[in-house]
Motif scaffolding. Structure first.
Motif, short mmCIF file in Angstrom:
data_model
loop_
_atom_site.label_atom_id
_atom_site.label_comp_id
_atom_site.label_asym_id
_atom_site.label_seq_id
_atom_site.Cartn_x
_atom_site.Cartn_y
_atom_site.Cartn_z
N GLY A 57 -8.53 14.43 -0.99
CA GLY A 57 -10.13 13.73 -0.43
C GLY A 57 -9.48 12.75 0.54
O GLY A 57 -8.81 12.84 1.18
N SER A 58 -10.41 11.86 0.51
CA SER A 58 -10.35 10.66 1.24
C SER A 58 -9.47 9.50 0.99
O SER A 58 -9.22 8.47 1.63
CB SER A 58 -11.60 10.00 1.68
N HIS A 59 -8.92 9.67 -0.06
CA HIS A 59 -7.99 8.56 -1.01
C HIS A 59 -6.56 8.84 -0.25
O HIS A 59 -5.86 9.46 -1.05
CB HIS A 59 -8.29 8.68 -2.22
N GLN A 60 -6.46 8.26 0.90
CA GLN A 60 -5.06 8.34 1.52
C GLN A 60 -4.28 7.07 1.15
O GLN A 60 -2.96 7.35 1.48
CB GLN A 60 -5.12 8.55 2.89
N HIS A 61 -4.90 6.21 0.78
CA HIS A 61 -3.98 4.82 0.58
C HIS A 61 -4.27 4.18 -0.85
O HIS A 61 -5.49 4.02 -1.28
CB HIS A 61 -4.36 3.95 1.58
N THR B 136 0.84 -1.20 0.12
CA THR B 136 0.05 -0.16 -0.11
C THR B 136 0.81 1.28 0.23
O THR B 136 1.84 1.44 0.81
CB THR B 136 -0.89 0.13 1.37
N ILE B 137 0.61 2.23 -0.85
CA ILE B 137 1.28 3.56 -0.95
C ILE B 137 0.59 4.61 -0.27
O ILE B 137 -0.50 4.77 -0.55
CB ILE B 137 1.60 3.90 -2.32
N ASN B 138 1.12 4.94 0.83
CA ASN B 138 0.72 5.85 1.71
C ASN B 138 0.73 7.51 1.20
O ASN B 138 1.96 7.79 1.10
CB ASN B 138 1.01 5.75 3.09
#
Length: 245
Positions: A221-225, A175-177
């Protein structure tokens, strides 16, 4: 490339390459400290006139990134085919395929996806900077803006191709944070280098000032990962909406 003429000065099979006699090529002598840029899709042949040390660098950007994915996919299927006979006795067959892919192509699926994500993020950061600098900005406001939109559209196109490829599903990707990425100094330097390069290309240096404090940006937005192509597609689409495009 594997089916191309190996030596243009040698005996070339007319039946295999019927159009070769009509081919036109450019020929030059490269002197020390000189660089030759070979555009995407151009075949080239090198003949060393004496003992030589040369440095070659393969590159890709939004223009040819789709070709890079297609090449990577072909190399992957070849890597699978070479060791298919040990699939049933290998504890991590897919991992071995990816390792062989990286050895042959210089990257595996994980490397490519990480680059795609960071490249998308950098383009969004620069696009956000343009929206701050230019009122009522759209893709026609500047050449730099058009290039950034072009980059993001091609990233979306390749992500769709990756999504539809079943081989992608075989490999788990870390997963890319997003927060960690924009805190990474190497990423900040990457953004600054892109901004400087694009600003110089299009004489828009006023929009290429040094970027700092990227963690304060609120365009993701909410796309953090991001872990799979679906995540990347949703991330780019959401971010474009947040910058008003």
């Amino acid at each position: 490339m594997k089916s191309s003429v190996y030596d243009i000065f040698g005996d070339v099979c007319k039946s295999k390459y019927p159009g070769f006699e009509k081919a036109i090529w450019l020929e030059c002598t490269q002197e020390p400290n000189e660089i030759i840029f070979v555009p995407s899709g151009w075949y080239h042949q090198v003949h060393n006139l004496e003992d030589t040390i040369s440095i070659n660098h393969n590159w890709f950007n939004a223009y040819n990134v789709s070709w890079v994915w297609d090449l990577l996919l072909r190399e992957y299927h070849e890597a699978v085919g070479y060791i298919e006979d040990i699939k049933d006795i290998c504890d991590d067959f897919e991992g071995l395929c990816q390792k062989n892919l990286a050895a042959n192509a210089g990257m595996d699926f994980r490397d490519f996806f990480t680059f795609m994500t960071r490249f998308a993020l950098a383009n969004l950061v620069l696009l956000h900077q343009l929206t701050t600098d230019v009122r009522n900005m759209d893709r026609n406001s500047s050449q730099m803006a058009r290039l950034l939109f072009f980059n993001l559209e091609n990233i979306q196109h390749v992500a769709l191709k990756m999504k539809s490829e079943s081989a992608w599903q075989n490999r788990g990707i870390n997963t890319i944070n997003i927060t960690e990425t924009i805190d990474d100094q190497s990423f900040v330097e990457f953004c600054n280098a892109m901004g400087t390069t694009y600003g110089t290309m299009y004489n828009e240096s006023q929009h290429s000032q040094t970027l700092q404090n990227l963690e304060q940006l609120n365009i993701f937005g909410s796309h953090q990962h991001i872990r799979i192509p679906d995540d990347l597609l949703a991330f780019v689409e959401c971010s474009l909406k947040l910058v008003g495009k």
